[in-house]
Write a protein that holds these residues in place. Structure first.
Motif, PDB file in Angstrom:
ATOM      1  N   ILE A  48       0.733  -1.237   0.122  1.00  0.00           N
ATOM      2  CA  ILE A  48      -0.161   0.130  -0.023  1.00  0.00           C
ATOM      3  C   ILE A  48       0.982   1.360  -0.174  1.00  0.00           C
ATOM      4  N   LYS A  49       1.803   1.246   0.821  1.00  0.00           N
ATOM      5  CA  LYS A  49       2.777   2.400   0.948  1.00  0.00           C
ATOM      6  C   LYS A  49       3.258   2.711  -0.518  1.00  0.00           C
ATOM      7  N   SER A  50       3.784   1.558  -1.227  1.00  0.00           N
ATOM      8  CA  SER A  50       4.346   1.646  -2.246  1.00  0.00           C
ATOM      9  C   SER A  50       3.367   2.160  -3.852  1.00  0.00           C
ATOM     10  N   ILE A  51       2.106   1.837  -3.398  1.00  0.00           N
ATOM     11  CA  ILE A  51       1.168   2.414  -4.140  1.00  0.00           C
ATOM     12  C   ILE A  51       1.065   4.033  -4.049  1.00  0.00           C
ATOM     13  N   THR A  52       0.757   4.094  -2.715  1.00  0.00           N
ATOM     14  CA  THR A  52       0.538   5.735  -2.594  1.00  0.00           C
ATOM     15  C   THR A  52       1.538   6.665  -2.672  1.00  0.00           C
ATOM     16  N   GLU A  53       2.541   6.110  -2.507  1.00  0.00           N
ATOM     17  CA  GLU A  53       3.763   7.086  -2.868  1.00  0.00           C
ATOM     18  C   GLU A  53       3.987   7.220  -4.085  1.00  0.00           C
ATOM     19  N   SER A  54       3.693   6.247  -4.909  1.00  0.00           N
ATOM     20  CA  SER A  54       4.273   6.317  -6.313  1.00  0.00           C
ATOM     21  C   SER A  54       3.274   6.944  -7.466  1.00  0.00           C
ATOM     22  N   GLY A  55       1.759   7.004  -6.613  1.00  0.00           N
ATOM     23  CA  GLY A  55       0.869   7.287  -7.434  1.00  0.00           C
ATOM     24  C   GLY A  55       0.647   8.694  -7.859  1.00  0.00           C
ATOM     25  N   ILE A  56       0.255   9.386  -8.486  1.00  0.00           N
ATOM     26  CA  ILE A  56       0.059  10.745  -8.841  1.00  0.00           C
ATOM     27  C   ILE A  56      -1.385  11.206  -8.667  1.00  0.00           C
ATOM     28  N   GLU A  57      -1.758  11.707  -7.496  1.00  0.00           N
ATOM     29  CA  GLU A  57      -2.963  12.019  -7.440  1.00  0.00           C
ATOM     30  C   GLU A  57      -3.512  13.466  -8.129  1.00  0.00           C
ATOM     31  N   LYS A  58      -4.780  13.391  -8.928  1.00  0.00           N
ATOM     32  CA  LYS A  58      -5.078  14.188  -9.659  1.00  0.00           C
ATOM     33  C   LYS A  58      -6.347  15.163  -8.853  1.00  0.00           C
ATOM     34  N   THR A  59      -5.843  16.299  -8.304  1.00  0.00           N
ATOM     35  CA  THR A  59      -6.412  17.024  -7.324  1.00  0.00           C
ATOM     36  C   THR A  59      -7.642  18.013  -8.095  1.00  0.00           C
ATOM     37  N   SER A  60      -7.509  18.052  -9.299  1.00  0.00           N
ATOM     38  CA  SER A  60      -8.591  18.707 -10.009  1.00  0.00           C
ATOM     39  C   SER A  60      -9.909  18.334 -10.098  1.00  0.00           C
ATOM     40  N   ARG A  61     -11.004  18.986  -9.632  1.00  0.00           N
ATOM     41  CA  ARG A  61     -12.217  18.435  -9.366  1.00  0.00           C
ATOM     42  C   ARG A  61     -12.976  18.248 -10.595  1.00  0.00           C
ATOM     43  N   LEU A  62     -13.660  17.242 -10.682  1.00  0.00           N
ATOM     44  CA  LEU A  62     -14.704  16.919 -11.837  1.00  0.00           C
ATOM     45  C   LEU A  62     -15.674  18.036 -12.134  1.00  0.00           C
ATOM     46  N   THR A  63     -16.074  18.152 -13.236  1.00  0.00           N
ATOM     47  CA  THR A  63     -17.208  18.910 -13.706  1.00  0.00           C
ATOM     48  C   THR A  63     -18.484  18.157 -13.523  1.00  0.00           C
ATOM     49  N   ALA A  64     -19.537  19.129 -13.574  1.00  0.00           N
ATOM     50  CA  ALA A  64     -21.041  18.269 -13.441  1.00  0.00           C
ATOM     51  C   ALA A  64     -20.940  17.489 -14.254  1.00  0.00           C
ATOM     52  N   LYS A  65     -20.728  17.675 -15.406  1.00  0.00           N
ATOM     53  CA  LYS A  65     -21.117  16.851 -16.574  1.00  0.00           C
ATOM     54  C   LYS A  65     -20.065  15.728 -16.510  1.00  0.00           C
ATOM     55  N   GLU A  66     -19.007  15.881 -16.130  1.00  0.00           N
ATOM     56  CA  GLU A  66     -17.943  14.639 -16.195  1.00  0.00           C
ATOM     57  C   GLU A  66     -18.539  13.730 -14.795  1.00  0.00           C
ATOM     58  N   TRP A  67     -19.146  14.164 -13.702  1.00  0.00           N
ATOM     59  CA  TRP A  67     -19.765  13.283 -12.773  1.00  0.00           C
ATOM     60  C   TRP A  67     -20.918  12.681 -13.228  1.00  0.00           C
ATOM     61  N   GLU A  68     -21.644  13.493 -14.251  1.00  0.00           N
ATOM     62  CA  GLU A  68     -23.032  12.796 -14.479  1.00  0.00           C
ATOM     63  C   GLU A  68     -22.592  11.419 -15.362  1.00  0.00           C
ATOM     64  N   ILE A  69     -21.455  11.844 -16.339  1.00  0.00           N
ATOM     65  CA  ILE A  69     -21.081  10.741 -17.275  1.00  0.00           C
ATOM     66  C   ILE A  69     -20.594   9.473 -16.451  1.00  0.00           C
ATOM     67  N   ILE A  70     -19.956   9.876 -15.515  1.00  0.00           N
ATOM     68  CA  ILE A  70     -19.019   8.796 -14.822  1.00  0.00           C
ATOM     69  C   ILE A  70     -20.296   7.974 -13.965  1.00  0.00           C
ATOM     70  N   GLN A  71     -21.389   8.722 -13.554  1.00  0.00           N
ATOM     71  CA  GLN A  71     -22.544   8.094 -12.821  1.00  0.00           C
ATOM     72  C   GLN A  71     -23.243   7.009 -14.036  1.00  0.00           C
ATOM     73  N   LEU A  72     -23.716   7.762 -15.065  1.00  0.00           N
ATOM     74  CA  LEU A  72     -24.207   7.024 -16.094  1.00  0.00           C
ATOM     75  C   LEU A  72     -23.460   5.723 -16.806  1.00  0.00           C
ATOM     76  N   TYR A  73     -22.250   5.937 -16.880  1.00  0.00           N
ATOM     77  CA  TYR A  73     -21.472   4.922 -17.272  1.00  0.00           C
ATOM     78  C   TYR A  73     -21.489   3.957 -16.363  1.00  0.00           C
ATOM     79  N   SER A  74     -21.138   4.017 -15.200  1.00  0.00           N
ATOM     80  CA  SER A  74     -21.024   3.006 -13.915  1.00  0.00           C
ATOM     81  C   SER A  74     -22.274   2.612 -13.818  1.00  0.00           C
ATOM     82  N   MET A  75     -23.331   3.080 -14.447  1.00  0.00           N
ATOM     83  CA  MET A  75     -24.945   2.410 -14.222  1.00  0.00           C
ATOM     84  C   MET A  75     -25.149   1.585 -15.224  1.00  0.00           C
ATOM     85  N   GLY A  76     -24.085   1.342 -16.266  1.00  0.00           N
ATOM     86  CA  GLY A  76     -24.213   0.279 -17.441  1.00  0.00           C
ATOM     87  C   GLY A  76     -24.614   0.862 -18.696  1.00  0.00           C
ATOM     88  N   LEU A  77     -24.735   2.431 -18.745  1.00  0.00           N
ATOM     89  CA  LEU A  77     -24.942   3.043 -19.917  1.00  0.00           C
ATOM     90  C   LEU A  77     -23.887   2.965 -21.062  1.00  0.00           C
TER      91      LEU A  77
END
Length: 213
Positions: free
Chosen positions: A139-168
Motif C-alpha cells: 500500500i505504501k508503494s502504491i500511495t507514494e508512487s501514484g500521482i493524485e489528480k486534485t482537479s475537481r470533476l465538472t458536473a457533466k463529468e460526474w454525470e457521465i461517470i455515474q451513467l457509465y457506471s450504471m451500465g449505459l
C-alpha cells in the motif's frame, strides 16, 4: 499474543475463513463474529462481546441490501467507535486508498502483500500504538508512487461517470444528453485522469465504493 476481540468481514468466504484461523493462531486473538451491514447502517455481530478490532474489505457490489465501500467504513465507525479498523483490500487505486484513509481506518493491508503484513498491522496498532494510520509495504508503494489528480470533476463529468457506471454505453449517454459521442468520450477520459483510474473496471469500482451510483 494479543488478548483482544476481533471481528472479521470479507466478501470471500475462503478469505474470511483464512483470516479467522490466521489471526487466532498467530496473534492469539479471540474471533467473536462476522459483521452484517444493512441498509439501515447498523452492524449486528453474532455476540455482544466488546469489539476491539475489525478487519474488513471494501466490497463494491450490491448484495441483499448490504452496505459496501465508504458506507461500510462509516457504519463500522458509528457502531463501534472505539474499535480499530484494519482494511484488507484487493484494490490498488490511489484515490480509493486515500479515501479510505480519510474515513479513519487505522491500517491498510493489500491482499497482494505477504501474509506477515497482517500480523504486523495488528502489532503496529495495539503494541506500538501509532497515532497515524499504518499502511503495509504494498500500500505504501502504491500511495507514494501514484500521482493524485486534485482537479475537481465538472458536473457533466460526474454525470457521465455515474451513467457509465450504471451500465449505459457512451452512445446512450450522448443520446440522453443530446451531445456528440466524441464529446462524451473525451469527458469520460478526462474524468478518469482526474480520478487516477486507468481502466473501465477501476472506474466502476471507484463509483461503487464512493457511492456515486
Amino acid at each position: 499474543m494479543l488478548k483482544i476481540n476481533v471481528a472479521i468481514s470479507d466478501k470471500y468466504p475462503a478469505v474470511h475463513y483464512f483470516l479467522c484461523n490466521y489471526i487466532k493462531e498467530e496473534l492469539g486473538c479471540n474471533i467473536i463474529s462476522d459483521i452484517s451491514l444493512s441498509e439501515e447502517r447498523t452492524l449486528q455481530p453474532a455476540s455482544r462481546t466488546p469489539v476491539d478490532a475489525i478487519i474488513t474489505d471494501l466490497a463494491y457490489y450490491s448484495d441483499g441490501g448490504h452496505l459496501y465501500g465508504v458506507a461500510k467504513i462509516r457504519a463500522i465507525k458509528q457502531r463501534f467507535p472505539t474499535a480499530k479498523i484494519i482494511l484488507y483490500t484487493e484494490f490498488n487505486n490511489v484515490s480509493i486508498l486515500k479515501k479510505a484513509l480519510n474515513y479513519g481506518v487505522d491500517a491498510i493491508v493489500s491482499k497482494y502483500d505477504a501474509v506477515s503484513e497482517i500480523k504486523k498491522a495488528f502489532c503496529e496498532i495495539f503494541i506500538k500504538k501509532h497515532s497515524v494510520a499504518w499502511v503495509s509495504k504494498e500500500i505504501k508503494s502504491i500511495t507514494e508512487s501514484g500521482i493524485e489528480k486534485t482537479s475537481r470533476l465538472t458536473a457533466k463529468e460526474w454525470e457521465i461517470i455515474q451513467l457509465y457506471s450504471m451500465g449505459l454505453s457512451l452512445s446512450s449517454i450522448a443520446k440522453k444528453q443530446n451531445r456528440a459521442v466524441s464529446t462524451v468520450a473525451t469527458q469520460k477520459y478526462n474524468a478518469m485522469k482526474k480520478l487516477n483510474v486507468n481502466t473501465n473496471s477501476e472506474l466502476i469500482q471507484y463509483a461503487c465504493i464512493n457511492n456515486i451510483i
